[in-house]
Every structure is written in structure tokens, then in C-alpha cells.
Motif scaffolding. Structure first.
Motif, PDB file in Angstrom:
ATOM      1  N   VAL B 102      11.810   1.508  -6.613  1.00  0.00           N
ATOM      2  CA  VAL B 102      11.077   2.318  -5.642  1.00  0.00           C
ATOM      3  C   VAL B 102      10.867   3.722  -6.178  1.00  0.00           C
ATOM      4  CG1 VAL B 102      11.246   3.402  -3.354  1.00  0.00           C
ATOM      5  CG2 VAL B 102      11.832   1.010  -3.643  1.00  0.00           C
ATOM      6  N   LEU B 103      11.911   4.299  -6.755  1.00  0.00           N
ATOM      7  CA  LEU B 103      11.797   5.705  -7.144  1.00  0.00           C
ATOM      8  C   LEU B 103      10.955   5.922  -8.380  1.00  0.00           C
ATOM      9  CD1 LEU B 103      15.190   6.818  -5.898  1.00  0.00           C
ATOM     10  CD2 LEU B 103      13.129   8.128  -5.640  1.00  0.00           C
ATOM     11  N   ARG B 104      11.026   4.985  -9.313  1.00  0.00           N
ATOM     12  CA  ARG B 104      10.254   5.194 -10.545  1.00  0.00           C
ATOM     13  C   ARG B 104       8.755   5.337 -10.266  1.00  0.00           C
ATOM     14  NH1 ARG B 104       9.932   0.970 -13.679  1.00  0.00           N
ATOM     15  NH2 ARG B 104      11.884   0.164 -12.879  1.00  0.00           N
ATOM     16  N   LEU B 149       7.910  -2.155  -0.301  1.00  0.00           N
ATOM     17  CA  LEU B 149       6.555  -2.624   0.002  1.00  0.00           C
ATOM     18  C   LEU B 149       5.556  -1.484  -0.117  1.00  0.00           C
ATOM     19  CD1 LEU B 149       7.265  -4.879   3.095  1.00  0.00           C
ATOM     20  CD2 LEU B 149       6.240  -5.616   0.959  1.00  0.00           C
ATOM     21  N   LEU B 150       5.959  -0.304   0.381  1.00  0.00           N
ATOM     22  CA  LEU B 150       5.073   0.852   0.338  1.00  0.00           C
ATOM     23  C   LEU B 150       4.697   1.172  -1.102  1.00  0.00           C
ATOM     24  CD1 LEU B 150       5.536   4.117   2.377  1.00  0.00           C
ATOM     25  CD2 LEU B 150       4.848   4.215   0.021  1.00  0.00           C
ATOM     26  N   LEU B 154       1.122   1.265  -2.954  1.00  0.00           N
ATOM     27  CA  LEU B 154       0.679   2.490  -3.609  1.00  0.00           C
ATOM     28  C   LEU B 154       0.224   2.176  -5.033  1.00  0.00           C
ATOM     29  CD1 LEU B 154       0.467   5.570  -3.279  1.00  0.00           C
ATOM     30  CD2 LEU B 154       2.798   5.756  -4.133  1.00  0.00           C
ATOM     31  N   SER B 155       1.033   1.362  -5.735  1.00  0.00           N
ATOM     32  CA  SER B 155       0.693   1.013  -7.112  1.00  0.00           C
ATOM     33  C   SER B 155      -0.590   0.193  -7.172  1.00  0.00           C
ATOM     34  CB  SER B 155       1.833   0.222  -7.757  1.00  0.00           C
ATOM     35  OG  SER B 155       3.046   0.882  -7.536  1.00  0.00           O
ATOM     36  N   SER B 156      -0.865  -0.578  -6.120  1.00  0.00           N
ATOM     37  CA  SER B 156      -2.090  -1.386  -6.120  1.00  0.00           C
ATOM     38  C   SER B 156      -3.268  -0.624  -5.540  1.00  0.00           C
ATOM     39  CB  SER B 156      -1.879  -2.656  -5.293  1.00  0.00           C
ATOM     40  OG  SER B 156      -0.637  -3.214  -5.574  1.00  0.00           O
ATOM     41  N   HIS B 157      -3.093   0.678  -5.325  1.00  0.00           N
ATOM     42  CA  HIS B 157      -4.166   1.527  -4.802  1.00  0.00           C
ATOM     43  C   HIS B 157      -4.620   1.145  -3.410  1.00  0.00           C
ATOM     44  CE1 HIS B 157      -5.269   2.185  -9.316  1.00  0.00           C
ATOM     45  NE2 HIS B 157      -4.117   2.706  -8.980  1.00  0.00           N
ATOM     46  N   ALA B 161      -2.905   0.739   3.462  1.00  0.00           N
ATOM     47  CA  ALA B 161      -1.721  -0.091   3.730  1.00  0.00           C
ATOM     48  C   ALA B 161      -0.452   0.725   3.519  1.00  0.00           C
ATOM     49  CB  ALA B 161      -1.730  -1.315   2.833  1.00  0.00           C
ATOM     50  N   ALA B 162      -0.435   1.499   2.438  1.00  0.00           N
ATOM     51  CA  ALA B 162       0.747   2.327   2.163  1.00  0.00           C
ATOM     52  C   ALA B 162       0.956   3.336   3.295  1.00  0.00           C
ATOM     53  CB  ALA B 162       0.561   3.068   0.836  1.00  0.00           C
ATOM     54  N   ASP B 163      -0.152   3.920   3.742  1.00  0.00           N
ATOM     55  CA  ASP B 163      -0.083   4.890   4.832  1.00  0.00           C
ATOM     56  C   ASP B 163       0.474   4.256   6.094  1.00  0.00           C
ATOM     57  OD1 ASP B 163      -2.515   7.437   5.827  1.00  0.00           O
ATOM     58  OD2 ASP B 163      -0.447   7.560   5.099  1.00  0.00           O
TER      59      ASP B 163
END
Lengths: 749, 222
Positions: B102-104, B149-150, B154-157, B161-163
Motif C-alpha cells: 500500500v505504501l510503496r 483496494l484504493l 489509483l495505480s490503474s488510473h 473509484a479511488a475517490d
């Protein structure tokens, strides 16, 4: 440890304690013979840079005379989650938050190295409010502008645009200020610049002055989150027997003035969060002496409410100004005692703002109600709109008498405006500064056609409603609704008119008139008026033989109407006995703006019955509906009550729902819970939830609403012991109907 | 993805406090619901009390067991979840979210944004707080799971969804996340605007490149 020196030093470092004797003589006699008494030096706040405070409250021994704090010397049973106090040997249960502890996962206070430990006492309620506000920043759109004003003894307007240091403008809570004074003090007005002859005029770089106090969410959410997190209780100490000083009146005044000077005529909400009544300055509702209670209905009737008139005037003035600016004021009041909703109600009622009343900010009722303000519709837009004006036009046979709802008059005269006022009249246009998809106004008309003027064949009257408003997407929109209805000659077409009667709408519209009157008239007068209208209606539309009450009949389209009036008379909207003035104001606030279905639920609660005898069905709101083998679900709008009949309760206690061969009983118990959940998931504001059974103390919510057809007075009169008798002297629907019929058929009336 | 659960209300602070619905359940509720329970029964016109169909016989109530399942008169209702006393986690047992996973990506996202915004230090501070709380075991399993999941979204742009996940965490677990979540929220916003800036720049350069090749026969302006 080689020597005691090390031991002594380690203990002093850890606990801030030095004892004269580190091994204690075991008897009194011996101790006195040791000359130097057993004593210690204690430094309670010895610096412990390595000891961060734990963010929870200490666990105390449950024995009232002990209350020692859980410590490493206590015996702990990790499996049973019990601990034994080492001072009084009481066995105590660990609180639920400690459910996860074990030998390898000990809480800090049990570890030997934490013989000294520091706890932080959270201000429970304030903490919950802070978190709700921080959460709301995530629910607001990124370009919404937000500001923060905090108040207690003083009022602070926080500057949001500064980096690093937090700054605020502080106002005294005792002195009211005009809008201009507030704007000047906050630097919102441009000072006059002296002209200099020689230089050409330089374009002045005025940063948008209001931006110091109002900033978009996406820019200041991090700063504001921190600022909210750091909010503390008012540092001024509150002496014993006194209330904390709360300058709500000035705080609200400053908020109104700030928005007035910066964003007039733009959609905006002022959200007031308060945990108690205003006790200082203009708008104060009660003094700071706790021994003088806040006004009750009894005090108001006896003209013994010292601050009421002046406070109401202060808030009315603010409310009118706010409505004129197109803004709305919400009030979120959470406290166990009253908070002054009676005096402040105009702020929400005139501007279309919300009123939420709860016991504490740390309740699901407040948290979820607050979250629901930010719900979005199927398009992803917020379900709130701003700055609406409603313009009503009528064909010439009609005039407008007035409106009742969350609005103010725009004083627009014209040919459509009647001289006879019902509700807020004398105008054909009203302003509703805050509204949502359920906001509903009651609009009253007058037929002005002369009695003998013939009606053109197929003639219809028409009304047009034009609503200008600002959608939450900031788009301006206009919604136009044009309706028409046929005229009919009453003499020849009475049956036709009867058939077209909407008893549900009529009940709500008459109820709004009654509640509107109740704000300025005496309670008994309003009831008499309501009764008179009902009798006249029955005289006109009932079928009966004169002087023969038993012959009285009402057609289907009127059959529910008398019942609605009966329950309205008993409702908290017209009966203030048993409610505080704040509660009555709260109930009336919601009644004056809900749509028809919800308003009817408030007048006459819904009652559904669940049993093995068939699918769930609506039943009469009557004591005869309370039966041993039924589950009842009652919805009063403000409460959802689930009531288990006596036999059902006994079956549940016996655990039949857990036996596989009685699975249908499990489903029966679950069915009302599921239906209740559907209501709870959508309603604004969140209702209270009462799950009770026969004989339960909470059953009183059901018993007080049902028609008491069987009371201790008439239990044996009907000859059958069905249903539960209610202990009351209230008149029942049957008695009410009997009186009504007698009066309707009588030629004397 | 977001959890669907119902917790009981805070009975200690509010009498008859209603149950609390998770963010997932509340947003699921969607538009205005027609209240299903809206019917009423008219009072009898002749004034006698209505004798209900299920009349109990006079005398002591029969305390036999309820009718057994074989003669169930109605099909079991489909509820959206129990209304009381259920613990939050309702997921099948999976491996717990790993902190580094998650942090990376979050720190990577921060690095990408550095130079484009002044608030990187503030965001970085909050990520450090997140790490500290995670490592210190202060975060509950649902929070860790949703953060994983967030980060995936985020990584998948998938910014929206992340929001949405960030919002659901703020609503359901505000006590745990409020101190650092606003940093994550800002990071999502910065990444989103950076991404659309890059996309716009790419489009511009692609358009210019195309312009130089579209018209045959014309000399390129030097």
C-alpha cells in the motif's frame, strides 16, 4: 540488580518516586521502631519524553468504593476477559474494546514497564463532532468554498489561507454588531485610497478579500482537517453550578454578515452546530445559572420566559436577512437538555435550512443524518438546490391566499393576490433559499367567481407554478408546471365533486393550517377551529337523516378523513403537553415541509402487522390491533417501533428461532426488521429505532399512539377481551365519531 | 467492494439510537425510495371495534410452540442484511493487506507529483503517519483491506473509484483515518490532474506531428 542503588534510580526515572524504605516492615510495631517513617517523594508530572500518552480512557475497578485503575499488578484471565483488582480483589469484566487482548497482545497498562502511564481524556462529544466535520470535507465538492467560525465565550472567525500559523479574528460574544461593522472588522470592505497626483493609477492588487475566510475545499482541506482536529473546549473554566458561556447569537450574526458581504445571492449554507443553549449576548435563551432551568411550555403560558421574546426577535431578524441574501441556515443541536430551538427555529424555517435534534454528536442519529445531507442523486449531483423563487399565476376565477412551508414572502402584489390571507399571504411570489426533492409547500387559493356567473361549458381553471432555482451543479434552472381542473356547479354536481375529493391532501393541507395557527393562537382555540371545520365538512358531505346519528355515512373518498383529524388532534404538532418547546418546534419544523406521504405518516402513523396468518398487512391504529401472536411495525416518521406481542416474545425468549424445524419463526421475526431497515436507510432525518415487546417500558411509544378503544374505563363494555387495554382517559375514536355524528346530523349547528 | 454492514447505534449516548449503515449501504439506497408501507385501514363506520381475524380465545393464551416450518404461509423475505448486532467484517478469510504494497505506490505517486505542487511535504507527513499507525497495529482489517483496494484503483488510473473508496473510509472509519486520509485524497487529486495534463500534452504533440504530415505535396515550412 547488584545493589539497591540501581533499583532506586531506575524506579525514580520510571515512576518519579523515591521511598525512604524500599523493603517495607511488615508490622505496625516494627515500623514505628524504625524511626524514619515509611514515606515517599512523588513527582507526578516527571518528564517522560519516552512515554507518549495513550489515546484512551483508563479502565477502572467496578467497585464504587474502589475505582482503582487497571495496572500491571492485577491478575488477568485472558480467556474469560476478566481482571482482578489487586486492591479490593473485585473481579471485573474488560470493556468490549479489550476483546482482542491475550498473553502475547497485552494492553500497555498491563505491562510491567508501564508502571507509570498517562491517559488522554477525550472530549467525547466534541471529538465526534470534529470527526463528522472532517468527514464532511470528503463529501463536499472540491470547488465548494468553506469557512469556519467557532464560538463559546468569544467568537472566532478562522483565517484559512495562511500557511503554518493558524490565525483568527476574535469577537466578544456579548456585543452584537451590524453587518457593516462585521465586514469592516474582517477587512472585507475596500478602504478609500488617497489619490496621488503625480503617479498614474496603479492597478491595485486586491486579493479577493473574502478568500482569507472562505476557501475552496481542494485547497484547504488539509489545513482545515488539522484545524478541526486541534479544536478544544472553551478554555475558560466553568464554575460549579454554572452553564458554559455560549455566544450563539453573535456567532450566527457574524456568519450571516460575512456571507452577506462576500457572496450575496449565491447558494450557500450556514451550518450551526451547537451542544447547548445560548447563554450570553444577544439571542441568549437562558442565563448561566444552572439552578434556573430553561423555559418550558408552562413557563411560556405563564409569561415566565424572560429571554424568549428578545431572543426570538434577534434570530428572526437574522433569518430574514439571510433569506433576503439567498442563503440558508441549518441548525444541528445535540444535547440532553434544550438548546433554544424554539427561539432559533425561524432561522431554519424561513430559509429552508435543516433542523436536526439529537442527544449527542456521538450518536448514529446525528452522524448519519448529517451524512445524508450530502447524498447524491442518480446523476451524481447533490440533492440540494438553492435560491429558489416560486411564482404562482392563476386564471382569473382564482386568487392566491397564501403559502405555508419553508419560505418567505417576496411581497409581489398583483391581480392574482387575494386579500384574504391563509398562511404567508399578500403575495404571488415566495423565496425558498434551500430546498431538496422532497420540499413541499402548501399553497392556498380562493375562488372569486361570483355566485350566479355561469360557467362556460367545459370551462377549466388553471394554475401555473414557475420555480427559478440554482441546481447543485450551479446551473440555473426554471421548472414550470401548469395544471387545469374542471369547474362544476355544486348544486347539481355535488356527487361528482365528492368523488374527486383527495382526503389525504385535504388532511395535510388542513393540518398545516392548524399548525400555522397554533404558532400564534391558544392550543384549545386551534382544536375548536379544527373540530368546527370537521363538523361542517361532515354536515355538507355526509349522507344522513336529520337528527338520526346512526344513519350517518360518509362516501369512500371521505372515509379516512375523520380519522386523520382525530389523530391530528392527538399529535405532538397540536398537543404540546409532554414535549419541551424545543421538541414541539422540531416536530413542527419537519411537518411544515415534508411531502404528502411523509406528512400523513406524521399525522396518523402507519401500523403493519406480521403474523403466521398471512402476508404483512396494514391494521387499524387501534389498541385492538395489539395481539399476542402478532408483531407490529409502527412508523411515526420520527420513530420506527417494532413491537412483539406477548406470545411472540415468549417464543423468542424460548429460542425457537434457532431451531431448524421452526425456521419460519425466524423469518417472521426478521421480516419487520428488514422492512424497518428499508425505511431507516432512506429517511431524512434519521428516525429513532425502538425494538420492544409486550410489557417492555419502550412499548409506551406504541401505546400512546394507538386509538385507545379499550381503556380501563370500558374494558368490559365490548364484551370481548381482544387487544390490550390502554390506561388513559383520552377520548377514543369511537367516542369522537359518535360526538361528530351527533353534531353533524343536528339541525341546531 | 465497499462493505455493506449495519452496526447498532450508540445506546449509551442516545436513547433508541438507530442502527448505523455503512457507506456502501447508504449509497446503494440511491434515489428516493417509495415507502412500501403506506396503506391504512378505515375505521368501521358503525363504531364497533374491528374483530381481527386472528382472535385469541378467551382465557390463558396457548403457550405451545409456534407452527413448525412445514406449513410456512409466506416465502422468506429477502432482507438486505440483519438489522442489529452484527460485527463489521463480513469478508471471507483472505491474506491480510501488506503494508508495503500500500505504501510503496502511494509514495511513488507522491514522487511523481513532487515539483508540481507545494503541498508534497504535507502529504508526505500524512503518509508517514499512515505508515506509523499501520506498523503500530492501530488500523483495523477493513481499513487495511480497503486501502489496498484504493491503491490498486489509483495505480490503474481509476480516479473516481479511488475517490469513492476514500470517501467510504472517511464515512465508516473516520476515527481511524481522519488524520492522514486527507493526504491520500489530495494525492489522488494531484495524480488525476497530472495525468490529464500529460494526456493533454501528448495530444497536443501528436496533433502537431500529424499536422506536419497530413498534406502531401506541400513543402514543410522551415
Amino acid at each position: 540488580m547488584a545493589t539497591y542503588l540501581e533499583f532506586i534510580q531506575q524506579n525514580e526515572e520510571r515512576d518519579g518516586v523515591r521511598f525512604s524504605w524500599n523493603v517495607w516492615p511488615s508490622s505496625r510495631l516494627e515500623a514505628t521502631r524504625m524511626v524514619v517513617p515509611l514515606a515517599c517523594l512523588l513527582t507526578p508530572l516527571k518528564e517522560r519524553p519516552d512515554l507518549p500518552p495513550v489515546q484512551y480512557e483508563p479502565v477502572l475497578c467496578s467497585r464504587p468504593t474502589c475505582k482503582a485503575v487497571l495496572n500491571p499488578l492485577c491478575q488477568v484471565d485472558y480467556r474469560a476477559k476478566l481482571w482482578a483488582c489487586n486492591f479490593c480483589f473485585q473481579r471485573n469484566q474488560f470493556p468490549p474494546a479489550y476483546g482482542g487482548i491475550s498473553e502475547v497482545n497485552q494492553p500497555a497498562e498491563l505491562m510491567p514497564q508501564f508502571s507509570t502511564i498517562e491517559y488522554v481524556i477525550q472530549e467525547d462529544d466534541l471529538q465526534a463532532l470534529k470527526e463528522s466535520l472532517q468527514m464532511s470535507l470528503s463529501l463536499l465538492p472540491p470547488d465548494a468554498l468553506v469557512g469556519l467560525i467557532t464560538f463559546g465565550r468569544m467568537v472566532q472567525v478562522h483565517e484559512l489561507s495562511c500557511e503554518g500559523i493558524s490565525k483568527s479574528y476574535v469577537f466578544r460574544g456579548t456585543k452584537d454588531l451590524t453587518a457593516k461593522q462585521i465586514q469592516d472588522m474582517l477587512g472585507l470592505t475596500k478602504p478609500a485610497m488617497p489619490m496621488q497626483q503625480a503617479r498614474p493609477a496603479q492597478p491595485q492588487e486586491h486579493p479577493f478579500a473574502s478568500s482569507r475566510f472562505l476557501q475552496p475545499v481542494h485547497k484547504i482541506d488539509m489545513n482545515l482537517t488539522d484545524l478541526l482536529g486541534e479544536l478544544q473546549r472553551d478554555p475558560w473554566p466553568v464554575t460549579q453550578g454554572k452553564r458554559p458561556l455560549r455566544s450563539t447569537g453573535v456567532a450566527l450574526s457574524i456568519a450571516v454578515g460575512l456571507l452577506e458581504g462576500t457572496f450575496p445571492n449565491t447558494g450557500a449554507r450556514i451550518m450551526l452546530f451547537t451542544g447547548g443553549p445560548p447563554t450570553q449576548g444577544p439571542g441568549m435563551v437562558v442565563g448561566d445559572e444552572l439552578k434556573i432551568p430553561i423555559r418550558s411550555w408552562h413557563d411560556i403560558e405563564k409569561d415566565n420566559a424572560r429571554f424568549m421574546k428578545k431572543a426570538t426577535k434577534h434570530y428572526e431578524m437574522l433569518a430574514n436577512r439571510t433569506a433576503a441574501n439567498g442563503h440558508c441556515i441549518d441548525i444541528y443541536a445535540c444535547a440532553l437538555d434544550q438548546t433554544g430551538l424554539l427561539e432559533m427555529k425561524c432561522c431554519a424555517n424561513l430559509t429552508g435550512g435543516y433542523m436536526v435534534m439529537g442527544d449527542s454528536f456521538n450518536t448514529s442519529l446525528f452522524k448519519q443524518t448529517f451524512q445524508r445531507i450530502f447524498t447524491k442523486d442518480f446523476n451524481g449531483d447533490f440533492r440540494m438546490a438553492f435560491g429558489a423563487t416560486l411564482d404562482v399565476k392563476t386564471s382569473r376565477e382564482l386568487k392566491i391566499a397564501g403559502a405555508i412551508g419553508p419560505c418567505v414572502s417576496l411581497n409581489v402584489k398583483g391581480p392574482c393576490v387575494s386579500e384574504n390571507e391563509l398562511g404567508v399571504g399578500g403575495t404571488s411570489q415566495w423565496k425558498i433559499c434551500g430546498l431538496d426533492p422532497t420540499s413541499t409547500l402548501g399553497i392556498y387559493f380562493e375562488v372569486v367567481n361570483q355566485h350566479n356567473t355561469p360557467i362556460p361549458q367545459g370551462g377549466r381553471g388553471a394554475i401555473q407554478f414557475v420555480t427559478h432555482y440554482q441546481h447543485s451543479s450551479t446551473q440555473r434552472r426554471i421548472r414550470v408546471t401548469t395544471i387545469a381542473r374542471n369547474w362544476a356547479d355544486v348544486q347539481s354536481q355535488l356527487r361528482h365533486i365528492e368523488a374527486a375529493f383527495d382526503q389525504e391532501a385535504a388532511a395535510v393541507l388542513m393540518a398545516r393550517l392548524g399548525v400555522f395557527r397554533a404558532e400564534s393562537e391558544e392550543g384549545p382555540d386551534v382544536l375548536r377551529w379544527l373540530d368546527r371545520q370537521l363538523i361542517r365538512l361532515c354536515q355538507k358531505f355526509g349522507q344522513y337523516n336529520k337528527e338520526d346519528p346512526t344513519s350517518f355515512r360518509l362516501s369512500d373518498s371521505f372515509s379516512l378523513y375523520p380519522q386523520f383529524m382525530f389523530h391530528l388532534r392527538r399529535s405532538p404538532f397540536l398537543q404540546v403537553f409532554n414535549n419541551s418547546p424545543d421538541e414541539s418546534s422540531y416536530y413542527r419544523h419537519h411537518f411544515a415541509r415534508q411531502d404528502l406521504t411523509q406528512s400523513l405518516i406524521m399525522i396518523q402513523p402507519i401500523l403493519y402487522s406480521y403474523s403466521f396468518h398471512g402476508p404483512p398487512e396494514p391494521v387499524l391504529l387501534d389498541s385492538s390491533s395489539i395481539l399476542a401472536d402478532r408483531i407490529l411495525l409502527m412508523d411515526t416518521f420520527f420513530q420506527i417501533v417494532i413491537y412483539l406481542g406477548e406470545t411472540i416474545a415468549q417464543w423468542r425468549k424460548a429460542g425457537y428461532q434457532d431451531m431448524p424445524e421452526y425456521e419460519n419463526f425466524k423469518h417472521l421475526l426478521q421480516a419487520p426488521l428488514d422492512d424497518a431497515q428499508e425505511i431507516l436507510q432512506a429517511r431524512f432525518p434519521m428516525p429513532r429505532y425502538i425494538n420492544t415487546e409486550h410489557g417492555g417500558s419502550q412499548a409506551r411509544f406504541l401505546l400512546s399512539k394507538v386509538n385507545p378503544s379499550q381503556t380501563h374505563n370500558n374494558l368490559y363494555a365490548w364484551g370481548q377481551e381482544t387487544g390490550a387495554p390502554i390506561l388513559t382517559d383520552d377520548v377514543s375514536l369511537q367516542v369522537f365519531m359518535d360526538h361528530l355524528k351527533k353534531l353533524a346530523v343536528s339541525s341546531a349547528c | 467492494m465497499a462493505e455493506l454492514y449495519v452496526k447498532p447505534g450508540n445506546k449509551e449516548r442516545g436513547w433508541n439510537d438507530p442502527p448505523q449503515f455503512s457507506y456502501g449501504l447508504q449509497t446503494q439506497a440511491g434515489g428516493p425510495r417509495r415507502s412500501l408501507l403506506t396503506k391504512r385501514v378505515a375505521a368501521p363506520q358503525d363504531g364497533s371495534p374491528r374483530v381481527p381475524a386472528s382472535e385469541t380465545s378467551p382465557g390463558p393464551p396457548p403457550m405451545g410452540p409456534p407452527p413448525p416450518s412445514s406449513k410456512a404461509p409466506r416465502s422468506p423475505p429477502v432482507g438486505s442484511g440483519p438489522a442489529s448486532g452484527v460485527e463489521p467484517t463480513s469478508f471471507p478469510v483472505e491474506s491480510e493487506a501488506v503494508m508495503e504494497d500500500v505504501l510503496r505506490p502511494l509514495e511513488q505517486a507522491l514522487e511523481d507529483c513532487r515539483g508540481h505542487t507545494r503541498v508534497c511535504d504535507d502529504i508526505s507527513r500524512r503518509l508517514a503517519l499512515l505508515q506509523e499507525q499501520w506498523a503500530g497495529g492501530k488500523l483495523s482489517i477493513p481499513v487495511k483491506k480497503r486501502m489496498a483496494l484504493l491503491v490498486q484503483e489509483l495505480s490503474s488510473h481509476r480516479w473516481d473509484a479511488a475517490d469513492d473508496i476514500h470517501r467510504s473510509l472517511m464515512v465508516d472509519h473516520v476515527t481511524e483515518v481522519s488524520q492522514w486520509m486527507v493526504g491520500v485524497k489530495r494525492l489522488i487529486a494531484e495524480k488525476r490532474s497530472l495525468f490529464s495534463e500529460e494526456a493533454a500534452n501528448e495530444e497536443k504533440s501528436a496533433a502537431t506531428a500529424e499536422k506536419n504530415h497530413t498534406i502531401p505535396g506541400f513543402q514543410q515550412a522551415s
